[in-house]
Design a protein around this motif. Structure first.
Motif, PDB file in Angstrom:
ATOM      1  N   PHE A 211      58.175  41.025 138.589  1.00 43.27           N
ATOM      2  CA  PHE A 211      58.810  41.363 137.324  1.00 43.27           C
ATOM      3  C   PHE A 211      57.798  41.457 136.192  1.00 43.27           C
ATOM      4  O   PHE A 211      56.772  40.762 136.189  1.00 43.27           O
ATOM      5  N   LYS A 212      58.119  42.277 135.229  1.00 40.95           N
ATOM      6  CA  LYS A 212      57.280  42.397 134.037  1.00 40.95           C
ATOM      7  C   LYS A 212      57.129  41.028 133.373  1.00 40.95           C
ATOM      8  O   LYS A 212      58.098  40.282 133.235  1.00 40.95           O
ATOM      9  N   ALA A 312      63.017  36.146 134.414  1.00 39.64           N
ATOM     10  CA  ALA A 312      63.392  37.563 134.411  1.00 39.64           C
ATOM     11  C   ALA A 312      64.897  37.676 134.622  1.00 39.64           C
ATOM     12  O   ALA A 312      65.510  36.849 135.303  1.00 39.64           O
ATOM     13  N   VAL A 314      67.218  40.996 135.384  1.00 39.19           N
ATOM     14  CA  VAL A 314      66.987  42.419 135.654  1.00 39.19           C
ATOM     15  C   VAL A 314      68.141  43.014 136.460  1.00 39.19           C
ATOM     16  O   VAL A 314      68.687  42.365 137.362  1.00 39.19           O
ATOM     17  N   GLU A 316      69.083  46.613 138.662  1.00 38.58           N
ATOM     18  CA  GLU A 316      68.715  47.907 139.232  1.00 38.58           C
ATOM     19  C   GLU A 316      70.002  48.579 139.720  1.00 38.58           C
ATOM     20  O   GLU A 316      70.664  48.064 140.620  1.00 38.58           O
ATOM     21  N   GLU A 329      67.052  51.005 135.477  1.00 36.65           N
ATOM     22  CA  GLU A 329      66.472  49.659 135.491  1.00 36.65           C
ATOM     23  C   GLU A 329      66.598  49.056 134.097  1.00 36.65           C
ATOM     24  O   GLU A 329      66.145  49.642 133.123  1.00 36.65           O
ATOM     25  N   THR A 330      67.221  47.882 134.025  1.00 36.82           N
ATOM     26  CA  THR A 330      67.412  47.218 132.734  1.00 36.82           C
ATOM     27  C   THR A 330      66.829  45.815 132.778  1.00 36.82           C
ATOM     28  O   THR A 330      67.133  45.036 133.694  1.00 36.82           O
ATOM     29  N   TYR A 331      65.998  45.502 131.800  1.00 38.87           N
ATOM     30  CA  TYR A 331      65.451  44.156 131.608  1.00 38.87           C
ATOM     31  C   TYR A 331      66.097  43.534 130.379  1.00 38.87           C
ATOM     32  O   TYR A 331      66.267  44.197 129.350  1.00 38.87           O
ATOM     33  N   TYR A 333      65.449  40.643 127.546  1.00 39.60           N
ATOM     34  CA  TYR A 333      64.410  39.803 126.960  1.00 39.60           C
ATOM     35  C   TYR A 333      65.053  38.807 126.003  1.00 39.60           C
ATOM     36  O   TYR A 333      65.934  39.166 125.213  1.00 39.60           O
TER      37      TYR A 333
END
Length: 406
Positions: A211-212, A312, A314, A316, A329-331, A333
């Motif tokens: 993950f980012k 994370a 997330v 998909e 794709e949704t993150y 924050y």
């Protein structure tokens, strides 16, 4: 001006009460629990609150506390939901719950169907709305996943993933109730497979993602969560005909729990060893430290230091758009553990779950909902999703969505 009853003064209920204390459209908050000390501790830091002792086993006790309220926020364990639902209908109040009860039928998806159909009809008849699944997951996860659907014409697969990687230097496998956490680790897990809701094995079907913002790849496994049941039942009406839906969970809690699960040490069946009878689950829970709840406890842990403060959240979602295969794709924050403490004197877990929950309450007090009956949080309209996400931005809880060709 709205009058609210908050049932349950734990982390979720307390956060909702504190946030509603700041809302100009709220005139009074009744904070109720069986624990007088917890009620008193919460009420003394609020301006609009009064406390009551309530026996949630007794519907009449709840009705008495709910007299004249516009909304009941149920932050009690899910077994009490039928009693609170009955009380809400009796006093003609709106209703909010952080999850869905599992006591209406032996098959959990049937419990949710009963809530949609039977309670949905009864709330519609009194012109009120009930919404379930209103924390971070379920809750924000449902809103974010529903929001993904606007980028698709058809949906094939939805994969929701939560990685909780906050690790303290001291032994602290869970930042919320160890009893609840370990219960979730052994509860039946559900997935939508080829359009049918099925049970899957907890801790199974691993996936790995890098993950980012995270230092290393993470392995996530099947985990008991409401989202797959809600979305599986609503696949055709709200999720573009999705065929496969899974929820995966990973991080410190899973790393701690999976070996225990595989060894049978989370069993709730009595066992006898060397003449001693015991329940493995109870033994494990009895040896776990409680989750930090108060500011001084959290500060002590942070002063000792964290091994890592990452995570994370997330989604998909794959399908088609304009005849082409794509993945949305949704993150999400949000402030981490250290930042959450600096902002509000609470943990990152408390910040995300409680704050996300309070935003569903904020929408009630601001008359933002346009529906009646009983819905889950994945059933918001796109317009309601946008209002919710706008409120979240003010708390630095944001979504980042990218549509990728496949």
């Amino acid at each position: 001006m709205k009058k609210i009853l908050v049932l349950g003064t734990g982390a979720q209920g307390s956060t909702v009460a504190q946030r509603m204390d700041e809302e100009p459209n709220v005139s009074e908050i009744i904070c109720a629990d069986y624990d007088k000390k917890a009620v008193d501790e919460l009420v003394k830091i609020l301006n609009k609150a009064k406390g009551m002792i309530v026996d949630a086993n007794d519907v009449d006790s709840i009705i008495k506390a709910a007299d004249g309220v516009d909304l009941i926020v149920n932050a009690l364990p899910i077994a009490f939901a039928p009693n609170v639902l009955e009380a809400a209908i009796a006093v003609k109040a709106n209703y909010q719950d952080f999850a869905a009860t599992d006591v209406l039928d032996t098959w959990w998806p049937k419990c949710v169907e009963i809530m949609y159909e039977d309670y949905g009809k009864r709330f519609a008849e009194i012109g009120k709305m009930a919404i379930i699944g209103t924390g971070s997951a379920p809750g924000m996860m449902c809103v974010a996943t529903k929001s993904c659907m606007r980028y698709l014409d058809t949906c094939d697969d939805i994969l929701m993933m939560v990685y909780e990687g906050v690790e303290a230097k001291r032994f602290l496998p869970f930042w919320w109730s160890p009893f609840t956490a370990l219960s979730d680790m052994i509860d039946p897990t559900f997935a939508l497979k080829d359009g049918v809701l099925v049970e899957t094995e907890p801790h199974s079907l691993p996936v790995t993602r890098h993950f980012k913002g995270c230092a290393a790849p993470v392995t996530l496994v099947e985990h008991a969560h409401d989202e797959t049941v809600y979305m599986g039942l609503n696949k055709d009406t709200h999720f573009k005909g999705a065929k496969n839906i899974n929820f995966k969970y990973g991080g410190v809690g899973i790393n701690f729990s999976t070996p225990l699960y595989r060894a049978g040490l989370l069993s709730r069946e009595e066992e006898t060893y060397k003449g001693h009878t015991f329940v493995p689950f109870d033994v494990i829970v009895s040896h776990l430290p409680p989750a930090p709840k108060f500011k001084e406890e959290i500060k002590e842990i942070l002063d000792e230091g964290l091994v890592k403060d990452e995570g994370a959240f997330v989604i998909e979602a794959t399908g088609t758009k304009d005849g082409k295969k794509v993945m949305v794709e949704t993150y999400l924050y949000a402030p981490g553990c250290v930042e959450s403490f600096e902002r509000a004197g609470i943990t990152g877990e408390m910040y995300l779950t409680g704050q996300c929950g309070s935003l569903f309450t904020k929408m009630f007090v601001n008359d933002d909902y346009t529906q009646t009956g009983l819905i889950s949080s994945d059933m918001l309209t796109y317009e309601e999703c946008d209002l919710y996400l706008d409120y979240a931005k003010a708390l630095d809880i944001t979504l980042e969505t990218e549509v990728k060709p496949l």
